[in-house]
Design an enzyme around this catalytic site. Structure first.
Site, PDB file in Angstrom:
ATOM      1  N   LYS A 152      16.386   7.494  19.836  1.00  0.00           N
ATOM      2  CA  LYS A 152      16.564   8.453  18.986  1.00  0.00           C
ATOM      3  C   LYS A 152      16.216   8.563  17.454  1.00  0.00           C
ATOM      4  O   LYS A 152      17.015   7.164  17.822  1.00  0.00           O
ATOM      5  CB  LYS A 152      18.097  10.401  19.002  1.00  0.00           C
ATOM      6  CG  LYS A 152      19.298   9.700  18.517  1.00  0.00           C
ATOM      7  CD  LYS A 152      19.848  10.911  17.995  1.00  0.00           C
ATOM      8  CE  LYS A 152      20.705  10.931  17.818  1.00  0.00           C
ATOM      9  NZ  LYS A 152      20.959   9.995  16.325  1.00  0.00           N
ATOM     10  N   ASP A 204      26.471  13.456  19.353  1.00  0.00           N
ATOM     11  CA  ASP A 204      24.984  12.874  19.638  1.00  0.00           C
ATOM     12  C   ASP A 204      24.935  13.384  20.755  1.00  0.00           C
ATOM     13  O   ASP A 204      23.096  13.288  20.714  1.00  0.00           O
ATOM     14  CB  ASP A 204      24.666  12.241  19.237  1.00  0.00           C
ATOM     15  CG  ASP A 204      24.181  11.839  17.879  1.00  0.00           C
ATOM     16  OD1 ASP A 204      24.136  12.182  16.822  1.00  0.00           O
ATOM     17  OD2 ASP A 204      24.358  10.355  17.583  1.00  0.00           O
TER      18      ASP A 204
END
Length: 151
Positions: free
Chosen positions: A11, A139
């Site tokens: 990401k 996350d």
């Protein structure tokens, strides 16, 4: 039994605004995230061993500790009796650099969690999946769906 193969995508924070530091040492942030074409390759299979086995290899595998996001995920699933009497062998080829802010470990845990849901190894509500993901790492919930997101 053969290994199933899954990709764990990196990401990227396209923008990041740190609003303030929280009492738990995390930060309240605003961010726009997307996923890149870089990914770790995960191989996973059930095993008849009496404990889970996790192996890291590849260019960016050096220094990964025994306590990592994958071991934390498996431990949580066992503690909460979501996975009972099942053990896994997981091999992760690290193509995502550690500490680069690309969420490599978090996305690995999210990918394994998604795999367990898809293969019906676990059967829990979406709310419970997100709770577990957040307990593994802040996350990790971002990796449950590979989509651009605003936080």
């Amino acid at each position: 039994m053969n290994f199933d193969k899954i990709n764990s995508w990196a990401k990227i924070n396209l923008s990041l605004n740190v609003i303030k530091r929280l009492p738990n040492s995390y930060h309240k942030i605003e961010s726009l995230i997307t996923f890149s074409q870089i990914f770790d390759q995960i191989k996973i299979k059930k095993t008849n061993e009496n404990k889970n086995k996790i192996f890291f290899y590849g260019k960016f595998s050096r220094g990964i500790k025994n306590k990592n996001t994958i071991s934390k995920l498996l431990s949580l699933l066992e503690q909460k009796k979501i996975i009972i009497d099942q053990k896994f062998e997981i091999r992760i080829k690290k193509n995502i650099p550690q500490g680069a802010g690309l969420g490599g470990g978090s996305m690995n845990a999210a990918s394994v969690l998604k795999y367990f849901v898809k293969k019906k190894i676990i059967n829990i509500s979406n709310k419970k999946i997100k709770e577990i993901a957040f307990k593994v790492g802040s996350d990790v919930p971002l990796g449950l769906e590979k989509k651009n997101s605003i936080l």
